[in-house]
Design an enzyme around this catalytic site. Structure first.
Site, PDB file in Angstrom:
ATOM      1  N   TRP B 329       0.855  -1.202   0.000  1.00  0.00           N
ATOM      2  CA  TRP B 329       0.000   0.000   0.000  1.00  0.00           C
ATOM      3  C   TRP B 329       0.891   1.252   0.000  1.00  0.00           C
ATOM      4  CZ3 TRP B 329      -0.312   4.227   3.231  1.00  0.00           C
ATOM      5  CH2 TRP B 329      -1.413   5.069   3.042  1.00  0.00           C
ATOM      6  N   HIS B 330       1.998   1.169   0.747  1.00  0.00           N
ATOM      7  CA  HIS B 330       2.871   2.331   0.858  1.00  0.00           C
ATOM      8  C   HIS B 330       3.597   2.646  -0.441  1.00  0.00           C
ATOM      9  CE1 HIS B 330       2.185   1.626   5.137  1.00  0.00           C
ATOM     10  NE2 HIS B 330       2.540   2.879   5.308  1.00  0.00           N
ATOM     11  N   GLY B 331       3.931   1.621  -1.179  1.00  0.00           N
ATOM     12  CA  GLY B 331       4.631   1.896  -2.426  1.00  0.00           C
ATOM     13  C   GLY B 331       4.740   0.658  -3.276  1.00  0.00           C
TER      14      GLY B 331
END
Lengths: 79, 479
Positions: B329-331
């Site tokens: 989700w973060h990257g």
């Protein structure tokens, strides 16, 4: 503390292996050592067994503190 | 538009807040919606179309879910989830998947000629899609009534304080607040402004200062090959940089919103005081970790209970999977995925070794947790997986070289500044946490001051004197 709250407390003590744990309604996961997502499920299972009830999946999601959990048990028993 | 820009602090925020209180209640939502659109369009204007599309889909889905029965309810929910996830997948993960497929095909000796997309990642996409999904899921679960007012629903998604980097709100907390009339409350306005100031201090005075040293090391991972000290120092500093950057953003968002009387959820609760990784996630980016817990982990875990029994290995597996997803989700990069999965594995390990864990002293637990989290920050900050591996090789394989490290510690000015701002942060946070700010003493009373006024005046002075002049974007904007 009512009889129901006492029984909830003894379930908490058993699940978290903490014999002197004293519950308060406003306690959250941050106040009880070991209350993580894994133990949360064990706690739900243990409460269902203790009170011979079945919670609705949507009801056990988003419980914020001990008080809400006690209310959930009370509601399930009233049904 | 950045919260730490002159454009926001001198023009946007004062104008929008004044208009909010001057306008009658029935037109406030429209003003906030126009202002939020302007705020968003300051980045890439045409991407507003993505928001228009998702708002239309989720608004309709909410009404349809509420009005339907049985399988139709699930169908409408799935349509909403697919629309959000697919939008996220195309803009955020297409190139990542494409590049990995290309590597795989080449590895197998096969040709592969699909081009990458050259689109920029729309700002805040991961945040507002998650907030939108929260809405349709809660309507599906019967815990939130579908919103009839299209404008207010659009504002729920687009509300400027939390549009681009959260907190990722729940409809039960936010939607009703847009319907309520909020009047001007002096004490609350002051409280909100103080929270904004505290956030700005963390972002501009602490995070941006630390960023100068951290960037120099992490953007040149081979510059000091074979010597561990700079990489260790940069990683410690990064821990405080990311904390102050992101929690600073959340505080500014919550403060700006509180001024108008709209409360946003708490996103950070002193995460570095956590005694376990699990507790860390109850204190770090709370709006995201509870999102994953409520909408992914709990349905999986609760669904795995059969005849009143749940197998521990199943729960452990779900924890790792959910953290892996949270990492991505973060990257869109393997470093993020592995970063997430490691957190999941640490949690599993702490439950497997529960007895050993119980014997460790509390303070030591905090220290160990901080270092485990720090160990994974390398993956989070490094510009690529290859960079992360190079930095790990230097941290664990490089020489300590005490004399050279001591020389660096004594002579590197950026490092001095870094240590200084962290020390200032820790002292000020301690005072902030204590009850002392609420009181005063007789001498201060005579001068018509109290501790809080002195405290915030000191913050202002530090901010003006100590923050770097350039505007640095918030780290979480890239997600």
């Amino acid at each position: 503390m009512s009889d129901l709250e006492n029984r909830v407390q003894s379930v908490f003590r058993r699940v978290f292996s903490h014999d002197s744990l004293v519950l308060k309604r406003e306690m959250t996961a941050l106040d009880i050592d070991g209350w993580d997502s894994l133990n949360h499920i064990q706690l739900i299972v243990a409460l269902e067994k203790e009170f011979k009830v079945k919670f609705k999946p949507t009801d056990v999601i988003g419980l914020k503190n001990v008080g809400e959990m006690v209310d959930l048990v009370r509601q399930a028993l009233a049904l | 538009m950045l919260f730490n820009s002159v454009q926001f602090l001198v023009f946007f925020f004062p104008i929008v807040t004044t208009l909010y209180f001057v306008l009658p209640q029935q037109s406030r939502w429209a003003m906030l919606l126009v202002a939020s659109s302007y705020f968003y369009m300051a980045f890439v204007p045409k991407y507003i179309l993505i928001l228009v599309f998702l708002i239309a889909v989720d608004y309709a889905a909410g009404l349809l879910i509420e009005g339907a029965q049985g399988r139709r309810r699930s169908l409408y929910l799935y349509l909403s989830l697919v629309a959000n996830v697919a939008t996220l997948a195309v803009f955020k993960y297409y190139n990542f998947v494409n590049e990995n497929l290309e590597t795989l095909f080449h590895g197998l000796g096969l040709g592969y000629h699909v081009k990458n997309l050259s689109w920029l990642l729309p700002i805040g996409l991961s945040f507002h899609t998650f907030q939108s999904m929260s809405y349709t899921i809660e309507v599906y679960r019967g815990k939130q009534k579908a919103e009839r007012h299209l404008g207010i629903y659009a504002l729920y998604v687009m509300y400027y304080p939390q549009l681009v980097a959260g907190p990722i709100e729940r409809p039960q907390n936010l939607l009703h607040q847009f319907h309520e009339k909020k009047s001007f409350d002096y004490a609350r306005v002051v409280d909100g402004l103080q929270l904004m100031l505290w956030g700005l201090f963390k972002k501009c005075f602490v995070a941006d200062r630390l960023g100068i040293f951290v960037d120099e090391i992490y953007n040149n991972p081979h510059a000091h090959d074979g010597w561990s000290f700079p990489y260790v120092a940069a990683t410690y500093l990064f821990a405080y940089q990311i904390y102050c950057d992101f929690s600073g953003y959340s505080d500014i968002a919550r403060g700006a919103s509180r001024v108008m009387g709209i409360e946003l959820m708490e996103n950070f609760r002193y995460p570095f005081s956590a005694k376990s990784i699990s507790e860390f996630w109850q204190r770090w980016h709370i709006s995201l970790s509870t999102w994953f817990k409520d909408y992914l982990y709990m349905p999986l875990a609760y669904g795995s209970i059969t005849d009143g029994v749940v197998k521990p290995w199943k729960l452990q597996w779900y924890v790792v999977v959910v953290f892996l997803v949270s990492g991505f989700w973060h990257g869109a990069g393997w470093n993020y995925g592995i970063w997430g999965a490691l957190h999941g594995l640490f949690i599993v390990c702490s439950t497997v070794f529960r007895r050993l864990n119980a014997r460790i002293n509390g303070t030591l637990k905090t220290v160990i947790t901080f270092h485990l989290v720090g160990f994974t920050w390398v993956l989070f900050r490094a510009n690529s997986m290859a960079d992360a591996l190079a930095i790990y090789a230097n941290i664990f394989g490089g020489k300590l070289d005490a004399a050279r490290s001591w020389h660096e510690l004594v002579h590197n000015e950026q490092l001095h500044v870094g240590v200084f701002v962290i020390a200032v942060l820790l002292v000020l946070e301690r005072i902030y946490k204590s009850e002392k700010l609420k009181g005063s003493n007789p001498l201060l009373q005579k001068l018509q001051f109290n501790y809080a006024q002195l405290y915030y005046a000191a913050l202002l002075v530090l901010l003006f004197m100590g923050a770097p002049l350039e505007e640095r974007a918030f780290i979480y904007f890239q997600f």
